[in-house]
Structure formats: C-alpha cells, structure tokens
Design an enzyme around this catalytic site. Structure first.
Site, PDB file in Angstrom:
ATOM      1  CG  ASP A 283      -1.989   1.078   1.150  1.00  0.00           C
ATOM      2  OD1 ASP A 283      -1.728   2.127   0.540  1.00  0.00           O
ATOM      3  OD2 ASP A 283      -3.069   0.864   1.708  1.00  0.00           O
ATOM      4  N   GLY A 284       0.893   1.963  -1.094  1.00  0.00           N
ATOM      5  CA  GLY A 284       1.766   3.120  -1.199  1.00  0.00           C
ATOM      6  C   GLY A 284       1.145   4.413  -0.740  1.00  0.00           C
ATOM      7  N   GLY A 285      -0.043   4.366  -0.128  1.00  0.00           N
ATOM      8  CA  GLY A 285      -0.658   5.585   0.347  1.00  0.00           C
ATOM      9  C   GLY A 285      -1.776   6.081  -0.553  1.00  0.00           C
ATOM     10  N   GLY A 287      -3.375   3.840  -2.696  1.00  0.00           N
ATOM     11  CA  GLY A 287      -4.218   2.696  -2.981  1.00  0.00           C
ATOM     12  C   GLY A 287      -3.441   1.403  -2.849  1.00  0.00           C
ATOM     13  CB  VAL A 289      -0.409  -2.881  -5.416  1.00  0.00           C
ATOM     14  CG1 VAL A 289      -0.098  -3.659  -6.686  1.00  0.00           C
ATOM     15  CG2 VAL A 289      -0.209  -1.386  -5.641  1.00  0.00           C
ATOM     16  CE  LYS A 303      -0.463   2.127  -7.947  1.00  0.00           C
ATOM     17  NZ  LYS A 303       0.377   3.327  -8.225  1.00  0.00           N
ATOM     18  CG  ASP A 399       7.323   9.182  -4.959  1.00  0.00           C
ATOM     19  OD1 ASP A 399       8.123   9.548  -4.082  1.00  0.00           O
ATOM     20  OD2 ASP A 399       6.336   8.466  -4.727  1.00  0.00           O
TER      21      ASP A 399
END
Length: 572
Positions: A283-285, A287, A289, A303, A399
C-alpha cells in the site's frame, strides 16, 4: 531558576538552542527573543529542555527543524511523554486550519474509532484503550474509505478522531503499533505552501501539458464526478464510483483508441479473489496493490485507487497518460485500466515477482541474503537508464525511491509509480509546483523554491545510490538526530573521509580492493547528485555513463569531475 538555554545573554535576535536545536527565524522564544524576530504562531517554549510549540490548542514537541526545507518534525507531547502501557489514543481531532503550517509531502491522517458495536479487523491497528464499555471495540485505520468498501459504517462507532502521522511507507507501518507510529511524529511545512491548511488540498491540477482526446475526456469525466460528489450526499459503494460518466458514452472507445485496454471491473475482482487481503502486495498511500491472474493466464498487479480522493484520481490520470506514451525495458508496463463507469478506478500492470529494492535492502526480503555489489551496481545502472529515458521524453518522475524500483527474478529493474510524475513543457527549464514526493528523497532546492526540474530526480537517485552502498533507509528515526536523513549523513561522512562507516560491511569494502574502488567511485557520484544546488548536479545521462564506466572497470574520477578533496577518501 537556571536557564535551560545554552546562551542566557539577551540579544535581540540571537539564535538560541533548546535540546541541541537552533531556534531562529521564523521560530522565536518569548523572553529570549523579541516577537519581531520570528513569525506569529512560531513562538515556542523550552520545557524540560524540550522545544514545545502549541498548534490549535495542542502541545507538540519539536524533534527536528529543517530550515532549508521550510519544514519541521513534531510529535504530540502527551505521546512522547507517555509511560509504557499508558493510553495515548487521541481524543481530539488535529487540524492545521488557521495556522501558518501545512502537512508535509508524506504526512497523512490515521483515524481512530472508539466504542464500536462490532469488530473490524481489516487493515487496522488495534486500540486496547479508549473504551470502558465491555463488548465494544476500538481501532485505528488509515483509509476511512476502507470501511465503506467493506460495508462497515463509522456510525457504529464514536469518532473518527484524526491524528497526523508520517506515512512515507505504509507497508512498513503495518508492522508497527499505532503508538510507535504516533511517536515517529510527522512533518509540517511553513511558508507560502499550497498545502497550508490541509495537505490534501482541493486544487485539481490534473492537466499535465499535452493531452490526447481520450485523456481530456477522462479528465472532464472526473471533474464532473467530483463536482457531483461534493454537492450530493455520499453514494453507497454498491453503485458505480463515477456513474456520471454516463454523460460520456464514448469514454471506453476513446481510451482504447489511445492504446489503453479497458478492463471489466468484475474481471479484475475475480482475478484478485475479490481483493483478498492475502493477495495484497503493498500500500503506497494512494491505494493498495493486489496480485491477480487474468483469464488468459497473465499474472498482473492491480492497483486499487479508492474513490472520493482527488489526489488518487490525479494519480490515475497521470499514470494512464504517462505510461501509454512511454516504452522502455526498465519501466513497468501498464496493461490497462477500468473505465470511469466502473465501480472503482483500477490500474493493471505487469506483475514483477521479486519485490522492491527497498524490500531487498532493508525490508522483508533481507532474510533471503545480502544483495551482492555487482547486483547493486546493475540495479543502479538500469534505474538511471530508465530515468534518463524519462528525461529525454520530457517526463520528471518526482517520486524516485527504493520502494518504487521493482526487481524481477533475474534482478532486473522496473521503475514504477508515476502518479506524481509531470511533463516538462517544451523549452521550459522547470515546472512551478508545490513540492511533493517522499521525505528523505525530495530535492531540497525544489522544496524551497517550488521549481521542479530533471535535477530533482537526480537528487532522489543520489539517495538511492547511498541506500545501495549502505543498505540503510533514507529516513530512520532510530538513528541519531543529525543522521536521521541518510543524504545528510552520507554527505558528511564523505566530507569527513569516513565512507567506511557508511558502507554495508557485507559488501567486502575492506577486503576486496576492486569492490572498494567501485564503491568509492559510486559514492563520489552520489555526492555530486546530492549537491544542494541543482546546477552542481550531473544530468541523468551523465550518471548513466559514469555508472557504466565504473561497471566496465574503466572508471576514473576524471570522468565524473569529482573535486580532489573528496577523492582522498579512497586513500584513507
């Protein structure tokens, strides 16, 4: 009473210290500095040798101040000063509204719900205190949307109460308690930040320069959907997330013409076993995956971007726009997405089976063994090659970090996550935009002057190079205060000719002369990438060429134009 400050002589605007922190403009200390030495709302006190600031009635201890980034790290005083076993669950909402502060790039909210009538154990943190009633439950959750997705109503609980936390890597936070997360603190920014008042601002900056007709239509759809949601009551999740897209019946055909395959939501739901938590990859913030398998046998990463979140919708558009126009062997492949008619916005990528670079350096895959230096150097070359390709295509990733560098079974690289990426307009030297990214990787000049350039990616990649050398994370609050930020620590070690203190001891730095020479050369290159001034940094193609030269044993410091003072560390 004896003063706790290092210098008790009164001078009008002299810098003071508290617990080793320099207190200077815009911060000021009443009684030691006059009000016009600082700014309104920045007055602090030094209580028990701890700098304390009051924000909307709450007391917060300042852990560190980053003047060059116009930001500071704070934690609620009641949390830091709590005893083991003491309840520290927040009882009042935190807000920066009406203050000169805004949330940092990775600062978000952790929501606490108390006295719930039924348990809820999906992707939550248990809270043992906060409720005196028997048969009641309390928990904390990052995404309130999750409750609605699992047909759980917040009306069954007291709350929610929000607490600001630093969520640079949610997958890592899942292994922590909520108390540990609160004690890490969170970052606030000051100055003329668009994020002031709220990190998740309501500005919809979704245009990224050139838009195909399909993407333009998608944007119109999203805008209309947002407008509708903001002026109507929230719909139940059983209805489509963007059913207003029915006004645009050609949406799916337009996306397909742009080369985007449109997946049916139910097909992806079935492929992921109804988004089974056991299939979640991270979870990258923005959403979660999930790993899935399509009917044609392809394994995919899906995702899942939850609805009603402007930043997630912006990410959806960015990734579709960017990845449909780019092709490179070291960039993750986008297979397609759902249409805006779908119940949820879903992106479908090729599945990369071997985790992320972050996993291998200081995460869950470190148990499998230490990455060899040759593997690390190859990863650096492939990552820089992908970034150089992006820059040649006028795309800034924005990023770059080890958790966005995917590794396949052959240890080849796939750079991922283009939700924050930006197109650089033709003939433009920079894009003026609010700083975004992940703490520890963000270009300090971009953070200060709001000018995003290709050199911003170069700085972030310099941090990744230092991670490859040291196996240390970019930010680690367990390190000494002046070493929390890896880039700051690395630059100082190099300047002090103490690189040996930074290198992962498993790489053979002290036993293998060839490895030592290559690591020194890469460290020198990273040092250039980490220069504060962007004009002092090399461009990404220069970085690629330098790394390939090191790999082919033809490296010399002349190729990288390193100042002589820093080449001495190879002789120490």
């Amino acid at each position: 009473m004896k003063s706790v400050f290092s210098n008790t002589s009164f001078k009008r605007c002299q810098t003071q210290t508290c617990n080793g922190l320099n207190i200077q403009h815009p911060f000021w200390i009443p009684g030691l500095q006059e009000p016009d030495c600082g700014s309104p709302g920045f007055n602090i006190s030094c209580r028990e040798n701890r700098p304390l600031i009051v924000i909307n009635g709450g007391g917060f201890i300042i852990i560190d101040i980053f003047y060059n980034n116009a930001s500071f790290l704070v934690a609620e005083s009641s949390v830091l000063e709590s005893n083991v076993g003491e309840c520290v669950a927040p009882q009042r909402n935190f807000s920066v509204d009406g203050t000169p502060f805004g949330y940092g790039p990775a600062t978000t909210d952790l929501f606490f719900l108390y006295n719930c009538t039924t348990p809820y154990d999906r992707e939550t943190y248990g809270v043992d205190c906060g409720s005196n009633a028997t048969g009641r439950y309390s928990f904390a959750v990052f995404h309130l949307e999750l409750l609605q997705h699992w047909n759980y109503s917040a009306e069954w609980c007291r709350g929610p109460v929000n607490a600001a936390v630093e969520a640079d890597d949610l997958s890592r936070l899942l292994n922590m308690t909520y108390i540990d997360i609160l004690k890490r603190g969170f970052v606030l920014q000051w100055g003329n930040h668009p994020t002031t008042g709220r990190r998740l601002n309501l500005e919809l900056k979704i245009g990224i320069g050139i838009g195909a007709a399909a993407i333009s239509t998608l944007i119109m759809c999203v805008i209309f959907s947002i407008y509708h949601h903001r002026h109507k009551k929230h719909r139940a999740t059983s209805s489509p997330a963007s059913q207003d897209c029915s006004l645009y019946p050609s949406m799916a055909k337009d996306l397909e013409k742009a080369g985007v395959h449109i997946f049916d939501y139910h097909e992806l739901e079935e492929a992921t076993e109804h988004f089974n938590p056991k299939r979640e990859l991270g979870d990258g913030g923005y959403g979660a995956v999930y790993r899935g398998k399509l009917k044609d046998g392809r394994e995919v990463a899906v995702k899942r971007l939850y609805e009603n979140h402007l930043r997630r919708i912006e990410q959806f558009i960015n990734e579709v726009e960017i990845l449909t126009r780019l092709r490179h062997k070291n960039l993750v492949t986008l297979y397609g997405c759902t249409s805006c008619h779908s119940r949820e916005l879903l992106l479908v990528y090729e599945f990369i089976p071997n985790g992320t670079l972050d996993d291998h350096l200081h995460g869950q895959r470190t148990e499998l063994g230490v990455l060899s230096w040759s593997s690390r150097l190859s990863i650096a070359i492939e990552t820089s090659s992908a970034l150089a390709y992006l820059h040649s295509s006028d795309v800034i990733h924005r990023d770059v970090k080890s958790s966005n560098i995917l590794i396949d079974n052959g240890f080849s690289v796939k750079v991922a996550d283009f939700g924050l990426s930006r197109l650089l307009p033709t003939d433009a030297t920079h894009v003026s935009t609010a700083p975004q990214g992940t703490p520890g990787y963000v270009d300090p000049e971009y953070n200060e002057f709001y000018q995003l350039t290709e050199k911003s990616d170069v700085y972030s990649f310099g941090v990744v190079l230092m991670e490859l050398i040291s196996s240390m994370p970019a930010i680690d609050f367990t390190r000494k205060r002046d070493e929390i930020n890896l880039s700051t620590m690395a630059v100082k070690k190099i300047q002090d000719h103490a690189l040996v203190d930074l290198v992962d001891p498993h790489l053979g730095f002290e036993s293998d002369h060839k490895v030592r020479s290559m690591i020194v050369a890469v460290a020198e290159l990273a040092f250039q990438c980490l220069q504060i001034g962007r004009d002092m940094r090399p461009n990404m193609q220069h970085v690629v060429d330098a790394l390939r030269g090191i790999q082919s044993k033809g490296y010399t410091t002349d190729v990288m134009d390193i100042p002589a003072d820093y080449t001495q560390m190879s002789e120490d």
